[in-house]
Design a protein around this motif. Structure first.
Motif, short mmCIF file in Angstrom:
data_model
loop_
_atom_site.label_atom_id
_atom_site.label_comp_id
_atom_site.label_asym_id
_atom_site.label_seq_id
_atom_site.Cartn_x
_atom_site.Cartn_y
_atom_site.Cartn_z
N CYS A 28 0.86 -1.20 0.00
CA CYS A 28 0.00 0.00 0.00
C CYS A 28 0.89 1.24 0.00
O CYS A 28 1.81 1.33 0.81
CB CYS A 28 -0.92 0.01 1.21
SG CYS A 28 -1.98 1.47 1.22
N PHE A 30 -0.11 4.37 0.69
CA PHE A 30 -0.71 5.55 1.34
C PHE A 30 -0.18 5.86 2.74
O PHE A 30 -0.13 7.02 3.13
CB PHE A 30 -2.23 5.39 1.37
CG PHE A 30 -2.85 5.47 0.02
CD1 PHE A 30 -2.72 6.61 -0.75
CD2 PHE A 30 -3.53 4.39 -0.52
CE1 PHE A 30 -3.28 6.70 -2.01
CE2 PHE A 30 -4.09 4.45 -1.77
CZ PHE A 30 -3.97 5.60 -2.53
N ASN A 31 0.16 4.82 3.50
CA ASN A 31 0.73 5.05 4.84
C ASN A 31 -0.14 5.97 5.69
O ASN A 31 0.35 6.91 6.32
CB ASN A 31 2.14 5.65 4.68
CG ASN A 31 3.05 5.21 5.81
OD1 ASN A 31 2.71 4.30 6.56
ND2 ASN A 31 4.18 5.86 5.94
N CYS A 32 -1.42 5.71 5.74
CA CYS A 32 -2.34 6.54 6.54
C CYS A 32 -1.96 6.45 8.02
O CYS A 32 -1.85 5.34 8.55
CB CYS A 32 -3.77 6.04 6.40
SG CYS A 32 -4.39 5.89 4.73
N CYS A 35 -3.28 3.56 10.57
CA CYS A 35 -3.69 2.35 9.82
C CYS A 35 -3.54 1.12 10.70
O CYS A 35 -2.54 0.94 11.39
CB CYS A 35 -2.81 2.20 8.57
SG CYS A 35 -3.05 0.62 7.73
N HIS A 41 1.74 -3.00 4.17
CA HIS A 41 2.26 -1.87 3.38
C HIS A 41 3.41 -2.24 2.45
O HIS A 41 3.53 -1.69 1.35
CB HIS A 41 2.71 -0.74 4.31
CG HIS A 41 1.58 -0.09 5.05
ND1 HIS A 41 1.74 0.98 5.89
CD2 HIS A 41 0.24 -0.39 5.07
CE1 HIS A 41 0.55 1.33 6.40
NE2 HIS A 41 -0.35 0.51 5.93
N GLY A 72 -3.64 -3.53 2.71
CA GLY A 72 -3.01 -3.23 1.43
C GLY A 72 -3.89 -2.38 0.50
O GLY A 72 -4.95 -1.93 0.86
N TYR A 131 -7.86 6.18 5.22
CA TYR A 131 -8.30 6.24 6.61
C TYR A 131 -7.77 7.53 7.23
O TYR A 131 -6.57 7.80 7.20
CB TYR A 131 -7.79 5.03 7.39
CG TYR A 131 -8.00 5.15 8.87
CD1 TYR A 131 -9.28 5.08 9.40
CD2 TYR A 131 -6.93 5.36 9.73
CE1 TYR A 131 -9.49 5.22 10.77
CE2 TYR A 131 -7.13 5.50 11.10
CZ TYR A 131 -8.41 5.43 11.61
OH TYR A 131 -8.61 5.57 12.95
S1 SF4 Z 1 -5.70 2.45 5.92
FE1 SF4 Z 1 -5.77 1.30 3.97
S2 SF4 Z 1 -5.10 2.83 2.45
FE2 SF4 Z 1 -4.45 3.60 4.43
S3 SF4 Z 1 -2.34 2.85 4.71
FE3 SF4 Z 1 -3.73 1.36 5.69
S4 SF4 Z 1 -4.07 -0.18 4.10
FE4 SF4 Z 1 -3.29 1.63 3.07
#
Ligand code: SF4
Length: 168
Positions: A28, A30-32, A35, A41, A72, A131
């Protein structure tokens, strides 16, 4: 074809309505912050698995209502997700895909990404958006923050504007 996954859950009741097979894709971008799936990731983490193996596994589960592809970031492996979806769609009631991309970001990709376009036409619901901890809401069904939307994809494509699905 292979897909890189973090894992699967063969019978989940928390990733959409009914009993669902869940595929957690690996990788992934984005590294929100906040998370809950940070283990998903790393794009080199998880394991590579043959798509036929996943399709056969799904067909073996007799109690399933649907398939959920989560992560992911599933849309970093759109072609592989599409193969899975096409392989199991006749056996299931509905298919959900989670993504950190927003609907608007996805629409911008459609003119140059025919596989993404096809995937949207094959699935039922897209749960979209990063997120956001500031929007966190534990009362929401199937999503973690208020900015994330559950989109009825067929209806949205038909009417040309976002149609929200309410599972509550
Ligand atoms: S919440 Fe979803 S989009 Fe955001 S980092 Fe985690 S897996 Fe990725």
């Amino acid at each position: 074809m292979k897909i890189r996954i973090a894992g699967v859950i063969k019978e989940s009741i928390v990733d959409g309505p009914g009993i669902r097979f869940v595929v957690f894709t690996q990788g992934c971008p984005f590294n929100c912050p906040g998370c809950h799936n940070t283990n998903t990731h790393d794009f080199l983490g998880g394991k590579l698995i043959d798509i036929k193996t996943i399709i056969e596994d799904i067909k073996r589960q007799k109690m399933l209502r649907g398939l959920t592809i989560s992560g992911g970031e599933p849309l970093m492996q759109t072609e592989a997700c599409l193969e899975i979806v096409k392989g199991v769609k006749p056996f299931l009631t509905d298919i959900i895909v989670y993504t950190g991309f927003t609907w608007e970001e996805i629409c911008n990709q459609l003119p140059t990404n025919p596989q993404l376009t096809e995937l949207l036409h094959q699935i039922d619901y897209l749960i979209e958006g990063r997120y956001l901890e500031t929007e966190r809401d534990l009362s929401l069904k199937y999503r973690g923050s208020r900015n994330q939307r559950i989109i009825d994809v067929a209806k949205t494509l038909e009417i040309g504007k976002i149609f929200i699905k309410d599972f509550d």
